[in-house]
Design an enzyme around this catalytic site. Sequence first.
Site, PDB file in Angstrom:
ATOM      1  CB  SER A   1      20.221 -36.363 -25.091  1.00  0.00           C
ATOM      2  OG  SER A   1      19.258 -36.837 -25.998  1.00  0.00           O
TER       3      SER A   1
ATOM      4  CE  LYS B   1      17.229 -34.215 -27.610  1.00  0.00           C
ATOM      5  NZ  LYS B   1      17.241 -35.687 -27.468  1.00  0.00           N
TER       6      LYS B   1
ATOM      7  CB  SER C   1      17.256 -39.199 -25.340  1.00  0.00           C
ATOM      8  OG  SER C   1      18.636 -39.312 -25.143  1.00  0.00           O
TER       9      SER C   1
END
Length: 502
Positions: A153, A78, A177
């Site tokens: 996210s 990420k 997330s």
Amino acid sequence: MNQHRLTIHEAHELLKTKKISSVELTKTYLARIAQVEPKVKAFVTVDEDGALQQAKKADELIARGDVFPLTGIPGLIKDNICTRGLKTTCSSKMLENFVPPYNATVIEKLNALGAVIIGKANMDEFAMGSSTENSAFYTTHNPWDVSRVPGGSSGGSAAAVAAGEAVYALGSDTGGSIRQPAGFCSVTGLKPTYGRISRYGLIAFASSLDQIGPLTQDVTDCALVMNAISGHDSRDSTSAPDAVPDFMRCLKTGLKGLRLGIPREYFVEGMQAGVAESVRAAIKKLEELGATINWDISLPHTRYSLAVYYIIAPSEASANLARYDGVKYGFSYQDTQNMWEAMEKTREFGFGPEVKRRIMLGTYALSAGYYDAYYLKAQKVRTIIRQEFDEAFQKVDALITPTSPSVPFKIGEKSDDPLQMYLSDVCTIPINIAGVPAVSIPAGFASSRAESRDSSRAESKDDNLPVGMQVIGKPFGEEIIFQVAYAYQQATDWHKRSPDIS
Ligand code: GLN
């Protein structure tokens, strides 16, 4: 065997027995990325050269017989986890050109094992969001239906694993997330106990809630990644000194005698019928496998979780994001008369609307005169929520809930309505507030309609969207949730299905 859907344990077998080299494996994934990325858009950066160099090194390790479960296997990170020499943008204009001079601890750990980092994943800006629509660059598409969001996210991480663009990914989870996108993309995603994994080098959003964790194709892979990245780190003062077990050892224990609780508040009002039905069917399966189900668990203060979260997380974010002033690093607006104007303009143009909304909420909640009414009150309710989890774990070994109240929604459907967007984390947020671990695993496919499917109506694409089930454990109880999730995956094949991205 599907070359694009190799699990870590399958790829490891092939590498170890020299049926394939890491360079070949990495090239297969780079080719897959080139093929599907125009539709999925899960990456901010594809690091082709870096990945091939790491793969070459991994092949040398393997030739010497130094082969760990992640050696030579391409994973995706990420874009809020710092990678030395590789852009780390947080999907924000503010950090669009930021190249960290250091690695996060999790990256150092992966490097030490000869893992291959194939790129950086798209996300909601600064991890604020549930759909990746808040990325300053572009929205990631759900591989199961590209007109829908992948969740967020960590949407890029989840979509890439589902689409076979990486064998596994790392994400971060502050209010859901990792788990919500894992549910939306039908992959396995774990938010570990607060303190289990070092956050050194994770760009901070809300420091009392943030955790790094894996997104994988199955529970075995999830345990393998956890073995690689867990443990105490003197560079993160919140990292726990607790010894880390071998997460692989608990998987096959089975469910006989295990007590599972179903907290009634989590089948929330407004939940789509198909989601509730899928999760109820999964609970029945767990019962058939030998678990005892307790339907009489209640966590009554759950209903305040969203309110508590949207005070605490923005408050911490407003403090954490104060560092982006255009002076030290990141975007800097130059064309001004004085320092104050430069700072103002840097923040005006560097941050997107959701990030600004959070900063305003947070500074308001922390300001003199409001602090007691909002921030302090929220902290007190947080303590009650945590106590309720402690009490529940006196009666049961793990809790089962849906991961989200809905299947993946359409791109654009909620982007103008922050409150609707916030509601999609109603089942995941209490877990961060309590600091306990939880995993989301695939639990079926259901309709996006609010009501049950009328069998006389023809089935459409909207009737086959991923549903996630959440298994929640007590603090440092990852082993039990792995045990439950593994048993469920042995008896079902939802996690083996892959989307057709043609
Ligand atoms: N969707 C939640 C938010 O917008 C949670 C995000 C996260 O876990 N990073 O804050």
